[in-house]
Design a protein around this motif. Structure first.
Motif, PDB file in Angstrom:
ATOM      1  N   HIS A 157     -15.922  56.092  27.913  1.00 53.17           N
ATOM      2  CA  HIS A 157     -16.080  54.911  27.064  1.00 53.17           C
ATOM      3  C   HIS A 157     -15.121  54.931  25.876  1.00 53.17           C
ATOM      4  O   HIS A 157     -14.647  53.882  25.427  1.00 53.17           O
ATOM      5  N   THR A 158     -14.823  56.125  25.354  1.00 50.60           N
ATOM      6  CA  THR A 158     -13.991  56.243  24.150  1.00 50.60           C
ATOM      7  C   THR A 158     -12.517  56.488  24.443  1.00 50.60           C
ATOM      8  O   THR A 158     -11.694  56.469  23.520  1.00 50.60           O
ATOM      9  N   PHE A 176     -19.422  59.322  27.351  1.00 48.67           N
ATOM     10  CA  PHE A 176     -18.735  59.462  26.062  1.00 48.67           C
ATOM     11  C   PHE A 176     -17.222  59.530  26.245  1.00 48.67           C
ATOM     12  O   PHE A 176     -16.470  58.807  25.578  1.00 48.67           O
ATOM     13  N   PRO A 221     -20.814  56.812  20.592  1.00 50.36           N
ATOM     14  CA  PRO A 221     -21.220  55.455  20.989  1.00 50.36           C
ATOM     15  C   PRO A 221     -22.672  55.163  20.609  1.00 50.36           C
ATOM     16  O   PRO A 221     -23.532  56.052  20.622  1.00 50.36           O
ATOM     17  N   LYS A 222     -22.941  53.907  20.292  1.00 55.71           N
ATOM     18  CA  LYS A 222     -24.277  53.497  19.853  1.00 55.71           C
ATOM     19  C   LYS A 222     -25.335  53.786  20.914  1.00 55.71           C
ATOM     20  O   LYS A 222     -26.464  54.175  20.584  1.00 55.71           O
TER      21      LYS A 222
END
Length: 764
Positions: free
Chosen positions: A56-57, A53, A97-98
């Motif tokens: 990725h963000t 998380f 995130p998905k």
């Protein structure tokens, strides 16, 4: 899908090897469940998911930036709270995130619909025999649906960076930058009675006794301190009841657990101790003849060390009931008493006192001041959490990009300092349209013999006898007497009226009423807009709660400044008594030259007044050491200074350091105000400044409050600030990023005036 392995693990499938991924809480719940103890069904979202998380963000970069602004060892706890708020806001405004949402969806699909869940923290290292993070990380109950679960997970992750958690890691010598967080999601089990049970008395583990506490309903009410529990003391190992105390609550006073139920719980407790090999600290609930364990952790022996300050950390975040109690105590009792104390001291005639009486008076005033300082730390500082509570609730519900957007909910001009500044503005408005008053102010600001200002006596002689002149002079006198009976350093502003004469003259020369009126209207419109956002985000069902939180925060915001103003008056009156003593000693040639009266001299002055043969003793002057440090700092000056971003905006100007009342007189409109910290006695300088820079840090510092109210950029929390900048240096202050750039901005690639999106502000 390899990167998604070990993201979600059912409690029954967790192995000892998974410990670093799932954290102590999940690992122990898994052990309990796999050992056939009654534990609600659940799963763990592992630390791998958290790591994905933040990477990725881009949150990982934000966290590193915040932690690298300043060493934790050099941060005040207020700065740590600001850091925590900015990180939490970044988490709130970052979408899940998905891939993680899909994992959560698959994990909860096998639970009955609808299901209610509990979402708890489980950081690696948490709830171990060495470290207990009890109360420092977030937990959420009554959560339903994928969206709410994902939001709760995100907030639990963010609590890894709470002020209390950061402070605790610092105290325990843990590396905050390497922290990770797993999350436990369990089906919620609502028992008739809930509580905690300790295999040993946590207050003294040497005693051979266990402790059980119980409250009606949810255990959360006990942990949050909302309900006073029943408490039993049991002898080890027999389980014999040594003592029972009923909780202080309405309704039946009968024990919440029968002796049979209590002994059943004790047997389970001792069985867990034998099975797991550690004395347990457990949360439990009871329903239909069944005890269910909600949490289990070892009793943390290190928590009992004298230097463990977790209780102090947690006091920085008082519960709602405590905030209400403090609000009533401070507004109804302490503020009126402090105001009355200052007024009574001001009305005392010190000239008629004998030396012995004056000596007694000095000691009495010092004692009163010390008492008020203790009250300040015990009551006023914790009540500041009223603002922080609103900040967290506003940011969690509204999810703004700006972590300090909530400050717009506070009306301008409510603090004593703001009201005092408003009086100054009114006087400057009058002066600006009356040439006779402007002439008197201008002439008084000329330097006379000894390079000193002509002062108040000259001003009163120069003033005319028209009705306007008389009213102006009277209002100025009242302002000096009632609003500036405060100290800056070791001097009272009241004792140097030329400071006000100079300030009013400078303000009168730069009048822009239209601009002030427009800004005031825009500020009010924004306040109403933010109120609508706030109430809408919390919903109708929480409207009453939201209103109470907002009202308390507004009082807390106002008193965060007012308490210092009133305390400053008590300090001023202490210095008045000390100055009276010094004056008598000077007449008798028993005082060391031009040394001024300071609070630290109280005992020496008192002894000298009582004993004619006593010679005052003072510590050595450290000016030479200061100059050496300054020269070293000058050689090592960096191009940029990094601090806390506490008031947005961008401004370029020349540095003016303010260290004493004489520096106040030198301050010119448009300069950058640089100081250790903006004291209540110097907030009147901020309207003249184009920006503010402070050594001490924190969003609730007075400089930050006034700067935001006036729309001035402000950066604070810069280590060694007063040695790193010199008067006249050109600096650019970026209050949005918390950066001060030294030198002309034209030569800085990151702040080129021609290309910078806020170039108009720079050119001003």
């Amino acid at each position: 899908m390899d990167h998604e392995k070990k993201w979600v693990i059912e409690l029954d499938n967790i192995t000892p090897a998974d410990g670093p991924l799932v954290g102590g809480k999940a690992a122990r719940l898994a052990l309990m469940s796999q050992s056939q103890y009654p534990v609600p069904r659940g799963f763990c979202l592992t630390a791998n998911a958290y790591q994905y998380f933040i990477e990725h963000t881009g949150l990982g970069r934000i966290i590193r930036l915040e932690l690298e602004r300043k060493s934790m060892d050099e941060m005040r706890w207020e700065e740590i709270w600001d850091t925590a708020l900015r990180i939490r806001t970044a988490f709130n405004s970052t979408a899940m995130p998905k891939l993680i949402l899909d994992q959560l969806r698959r994990a909860i699909i096998n639970y009955p619909t609808p299901s209610v869940f509990v979402v708890r923290s489980s950081a690696p290292g948490e709830d171990s025999t060495q470290f207990s993070f009890a109360g420092l990380h977030e937990s959420y109950i009554g959560i339903s649906g994928l969206k709410k679960i994902a939001e709760s997970v995100r907030l639990v992750w963010a609590s890894l960076w709470s002020d209390a958690a950061l402070l605790y890691r610092k105290e325990m010598g843990l590396n905050a930058a390497k922290s990770k967080m797993a999350v436990v999601v369990q089906a919620q089990f609502n028992g008739r009675v809930s509580g905690v049970a300790f295999g040993r008395d946590p207050r003294d583990v040497s005693k051979k006794q266990a402790v059980v506490e119980a409250v009606p309903g949810l255990c959360r009410d006990l942990v949050d301190g909302k309900v006073d529990p029943d408490r039993w003391i049991l002898r080890r190992p027999s389980g014999k009841i040594l003592d029972w105390r009923a909780g202080d609550r309405s309704g039946s006073r009968r024990p919440l657990l029968s002796s049979i139920q209590l002994h059943k719980l004790y047997r389970l407790l001792t069985d867990v101790e034998k099975k797991c090999g550690w004395e347990p600290d457990m949360e439990w609930t009871y329903k239909k003849d069944e005890f269910v364990f909600l949490q289990a952790r070892p009793i943390t022996h290190s928590a009992l060390k004298k230097n463990d300050e977790r209780s102090w950390y947690l006091s920085l975040r008082p519960k709602d009931e405590e905030i209400k109690r403090l609000r009533e105590k401070i507004t109804q009792q302490l503020i009126p008493q402090m105001r009355e104390t200052g007024q009574q001291m001001a009305e005392e005639n010190l000239e008629i006192l004998s030396d012995f009486e004056l000596a007694q008076n000095i000691l009495h005033r010092q004692k009163v001041l010390d008492q008020w300082k203790k009250i300040y730390w015990a009551d006023f500082i914790p009540f500041a959490h009223g603002v922080r509570r609103l900040a967290m609730i506003y940011n969690d519900s509204v999810k703004p990009k700006d972590p300090y957007e909530f400050v717009g909910l506070f009306p301008a001009g409510t603090t004593l300092a703001s009201k005092r500044n408003a009086k100054l503005v009114q006087l400057s408005d009058v002066a600006s349209v009356h040439p006779n008053i402007m002439r008197a102010l201008r002439l008084c600001n000329r330097k006379g013999a000894g390079n000193t200002r002509l002062g108040w006596d000259k001003f009163t002689k120069l003033m005319g006898k028209t009705r306007t002149d008389v009213i102006f002079k009277d209002k100025l006198h009242q302002l000096l007497k009632n609003d500036f009976d405060i100290t800056y350093g070791s001097e009272t502003i009241k004792g140097k009226p030329e400071i006000l004469l100079d300030l009013i003259y400078k303000m009168a020369k730069d009048q822009n009423k239209k601009d002030k009126n427009v800004k005031s209207a825009l500020r009010l419109d924004r306040q109403r807009y933010l109120e609508r956002k706030y109430f809408k985000a919390l919903g109708r069902s929480r409207r009453r709660e939201a209103q109470e939180i907002l009202e308390t925060a507004r009082i807390s915001w106002t008193l965060r400044d007012d308490d210092n103003v009133l305390l400053g008056r008590v300090e001023s009156q202490c210095i008045r008594a000390l100055s009276a003593g010094v004056g008598r000693l000077k007449v008798r040639n028993r005082w060391n030259g031009d040394r001024k009266a300071k609070l630290g001299y109280a005992k020496e002055i008192e002894k000298a007044l009582r004993n004619r043969n006593y010679k005052c003793k003072f510590s050595k002057d450290r000016t030479s050491q200061r100059l050496i440090a300054l020269n070293v700092a000058e050689k090592e000056k960096p191009r940029q200074l990094i601090g806390q971003p506490v008031s947005p905006g961008l401004a370029t100007g020349q540095v003016r350091k303010v260290k004493n009342t004489d520096d106040m007189m030198l301050f010119k409109k448009g300069e950058i105000l640089v100081c250790d910290s903006i004291q209540p006695s110097m907030t009147h300088l901020v309207p003249l400044a184009s920006a503010v820079i402070e050594r001490r840090g924190g969003m609730l510092m007075h400089g930050a409050i006034i700067a935001r109210e006036l729309g001035r950029p402000c950066v604070n929390g810069i280590v060694g600030l007063m040695d790193k900048l010199q008067n006249g240096e050109l600096v650019t202050v970026d209050g949005q990023l918390g950066i001060v750039t030294v030198g002309s901005p034209e030569f800085d690639l990151e702040l080129n005036i021609k290309t910078h999106p806020r170039s108009k502000e720079l050119k001003k």
